[in-house]
Motif scaffolding. Structure first.
Motif, mmCIF file in Angstrom:
data_model
loop_
_atom_site.group_PDB
_atom_site.id
_atom_site.type_symbol
_atom_site.label_atom_id
_atom_site.label_comp_id
_atom_site.label_asym_id
_atom_site.label_seq_id
_atom_site.Cartn_x
_atom_site.Cartn_y
_atom_site.Cartn_z
ATOM 1 N N GLY A 16 -93.159 30.474 -6.765
ATOM 2 C CA GLY A 16 -94.006 29.468 -6.132
ATOM 3 C C GLY A 16 -95.234 30.083 -5.501
ATOM 4 N N LEU A 17 -95.085 31.270 -4.935
ATOM 5 C CA LEU A 17 -96.207 31.960 -4.301
ATOM 6 C C LEU A 17 -97.314 32.243 -5.306
ATOM 7 C CD1 LEU A 17 -97.504 33.453 -1.906
ATOM 8 C CD2 LEU A 17 -96.189 35.474 -2.567
ATOM 9 N N GLU A 18 -96.952 32.694 -6.492
ATOM 10 C CA GLU A 18 -97.980 32.995 -7.494
ATOM 11 C C GLU A 18 -98.732 31.733 -7.897
ATOM 12 O OE1 GLU A 18 -98.707 35.894 -11.260
ATOM 13 O OE2 GLU A 18 -96.676 35.076 -11.025
ATOM 14 N N LYS A 19 -98.024 30.614 -8.052
ATOM 15 C CA LYS A 19 -98.683 29.341 -8.357
ATOM 16 C C LYS A 19 -99.680 28.982 -7.265
ATOM 17 C CE LYS A 19 -96.030 25.926 -9.257
ATOM 18 N NZ LYS A 19 -94.856 25.008 -9.160
ATOM 19 N N THR A 20 -99.274 29.202 -6.016
ATOM 20 C CA THR A 20 -100.126 28.869 -4.881
ATOM 21 C C THR A 20 -101.372 29.751 -4.850
ATOM 22 O OG1 THR A 20 -98.210 28.145 -3.601
ATOM 23 C CG2 THR A 20 -100.193 28.691 -2.371
ATOM 24 N N ILE A 21 -101.187 31.038 -5.021
ATOM 25 C CA ILE A 21 -102.326 31.968 -5.001
ATOM 26 C C ILE A 21 -103.305 31.624 -6.117
ATOM 27 C CG2 ILE A 21 -103.016 34.369 -5.349
ATOM 28 C CD1 ILE A 21 -100.415 35.214 -3.979
ATOM 29 N N LYS A 22 -102.802 31.368 -7.317
ATOM 30 C CA LYS A 22 -103.673 31.013 -8.447
ATOM 31 C C LYS A 22 -104.431 29.722 -8.162
ATOM 32 C CE LYS A 22 -101.186 33.291 -12.242
ATOM 33 N NZ LYS A 22 -100.398 33.075 -13.479
ATOM 34 N N SER A 23 -103.747 28.771 -7.502
ATOM 35 C CA SER A 23 -104.382 27.505 -7.161
ATOM 36 C C SER A 23 -105.539 27.709 -6.190
ATOM 37 C CB SER A 23 -103.341 26.565 -6.544
ATOM 38 O OG SER A 23 -103.916 25.366 -6.098
ATOM 39 N N LEU A 24 -105.394 28.677 -5.295
ATOM 40 C CA LEU A 24 -106.440 28.957 -4.311
ATOM 41 C C LEU A 24 -107.606 29.718 -4.910
ATOM 42 C CD1 LEU A 24 -107.666 31.233 -2.154
ATOM 43 C CD2 LEU A 24 -107.469 28.834 -1.438
ATOM 44 N N ILE A 25 -107.315 30.756 -5.680
ATOM 45 C CA ILE A 25 -108.404 31.637 -6.117
ATOM 46 C C ILE A 25 -109.303 30.988 -7.167
ATOM 47 C CG2 ILE A 25 -107.106 33.705 -5.534
ATOM 48 C CD1 ILE A 25 -106.430 34.117 -8.424
ATOM 49 N N CYS A 26 -108.862 29.868 -7.754
ATOM 50 C CA CYS A 26 -109.732 29.186 -8.722
ATOM 51 C C CYS A 26 -110.572 28.091 -8.065
ATOM 52 C CB CYS A 26 -108.900 28.597 -9.862
ATOM 53 S SG CYS A 26 -107.957 27.124 -9.409
ATOM 54 N N GLN A 27 -110.473 27.961 -6.743
ATOM 55 C CA GLN A 27 -111.245 26.930 -6.060
ATOM 56 C C GLN A 27 -112.742 27.246 -6.087
ATOM 57 O OE1 GLN A 27 -110.229 23.854 -4.309
ATOM 58 N NE2 GLN A 27 -108.625 24.328 -5.809
ATOM 59 N N GLU A 28 -113.541 26.206 -6.236
ATOM 60 C CA GLU A 28 -114.996 26.346 -6.193
ATOM 61 C C GLU A 28 -115.443 26.609 -4.748
ATOM 62 O OE1 GLU A 28 -116.628 22.846 -7.983
ATOM 63 O OE2 GLU A 28 -115.433 23.067 -9.815
ATOM 64 N N LEU A 29 -116.651 27.150 -4.603
ATOM 65 C CA LEU A 29 -117.191 27.555 -3.298
ATOM 66 C C LEU A 29 -116.267 28.553 -2.605
ATOM 67 C CD1 LEU A 29 -118.668 24.269 -1.732
ATOM 68 C CD2 LEU A 29 -119.824 26.023 -3.060
ATOM 69 N N ARG A 30 -115.731 29.475 -3.397
ATOM 70 C CA ARG A 30 -114.763 30.456 -2.892
ATOM 71 C C ARG A 30 -115.340 31.296 -1.756
ATOM 72 N NH1 ARG A 30 -111.608 33.057 -0.869
ATOM 73 N NH2 ARG A 30 -109.917 34.358 -1.669
ATOM 74 N N ASP A 31 -116.654 31.503 -1.748
ATOM 75 C CA ASP A 31 -117.258 32.343 -0.709
ATOM 76 C C ASP A 31 -117.294 31.646 0.652
ATOM 77 O OD1 ASP A 31 -119.048 30.545 -1.912
ATOM 78 O OD2 ASP A 31 -120.789 31.666 -1.210
ATOM 79 N N HIS A 32 -116.934 30.360 0.693
ATOM 80 C CA HIS A 32 -116.863 29.634 1.965
ATOM 81 C C HIS A 32 -115.439 29.617 2.514
ATOM 82 C CE1 HIS A 32 -120.907 27.562 1.978
ATOM 83 N NE2 HIS A 32 -120.853 28.045 0.753
#
Length: 267
Positions: A16-32
């Motif tokens: 589940g953790l890997e799914k969560t991390i992948k979900s976060l790192i593909c978010q747009e405006l990552r630098d914010h």
């Protein structure tokens, strides 16, 4: 300062953790976005997984804690964003632009609300069950909260389940409970944990009773026992899947009744 600090807590939930991390790192405006991962000394290889993704994580803390809300408090101490959001292991964003849309809403506010709250989709074994949309019990998976206020109040880590409800109550008593409600889904949440699995209804009941006694809500403390018996019976008779549907429908019905009563009193 980043606009949003996203905190993920984990204990032995590697998949589940890997799914969560992948979900976060593909978010747009990552630098914010500031990303913080807290692990409570998992023994399933989670620590190795976290380090595999360390280039995408701003802060990593791996140490033993006293439970979920203690781990969340550890993340709050480290957070530096304007708002903080909890996307715990197993939870995912439904699309790549969820945080982008939240950031635009934050930037457009003339007066920043202390809590920005959206909806949470509930899944059981990957199958959609219902939408958690409770006006007086904001699930933390749907809430962006001002970081300064989280640092001020923090979670009461003696709770196992209702630490977020306790937090909202204390914020309300302190005059800091202001909410901007969004009509959109913020996160997908997989049921099955201690806080929502009907197999743990008694633990849920005890934690809720603790909340009522702490805040001296004695009438609901009494009613809670009856509700526990009803839900326990429904779980036995209906089964897990139909139980979640029944519970959601009952909550919706209760909300309509309370709304009608309030309208009648004000008429």
């Amino acid at each position: 300062m980043k606009t949003i600090s996203v905190i993920t807590i984990n204990l032995n939930t590697k998949t589940g953790l890997e799914k969560t991390i992948k979900s976060l790192i593909c978010q747009e405006l990552r630098d914010h976005i500031e990303y913080i991962v807290i692990d409570g000394l998992s023994e399933d290889g989670s620590a190795e997984l976290i380090h595999d993704y360390r280039q995408h994580i701003d802060i990593i803390k791996i140490e033993q804690d006293k439970g979920s809300f203690d781990a969340m408090n550890n993340g709050i101490v480290l957070a530096s964003g304007l708002y903080t959001y909890f996307l715990n292991a197993g939870d995912v964003f439904p699309s790549r632009d969820v945080l982008k849309r939240a950031i635009k809403i934050i930037d457009s506010q003339l007066k920043l609300q202390n809590i920005i709250c959206g909806k949470v989709r509930l899944f059981d074994g990957g199958k959609f069950v219902a939408i958690a949309d409770f006006p007086h019990y904001i699930p933390h998976q749907g809430a962006f909260v001002k970081t300064t206020l989280l640092k001020k109040y923090k979670f009461d880590d003696s709770f196992k389940i209702y630490g977020d409800l306790d937090l909202w109550t204390r914020m309300e008593k302190g005059g800091d409970y202001s909410v901007l409600t969004l009509d959109e889904v913020i996160a997908d949440f997989e049921l099955g944990g201690i806080g929502n699995n009907p197999a743990h209804l008694y633990i849920q009941y005890k934690d809720r009773q603790k909340y009522f006694l702490k805040h001296k809500i004695y009438s609901k403390w009494l009613v809670s026992g009856l509700v526990f018996l009803i839900f326990q019976s429904c779980y036995i008779l209906l089964g897990k899947e139909r139980y979640f549907v029944f519970k959601t429908q009952l909550t919706s019905f209760k909300r309509k009744v309370l709304g009608a009563l309030n309208s009648f009193r004000q008429a």
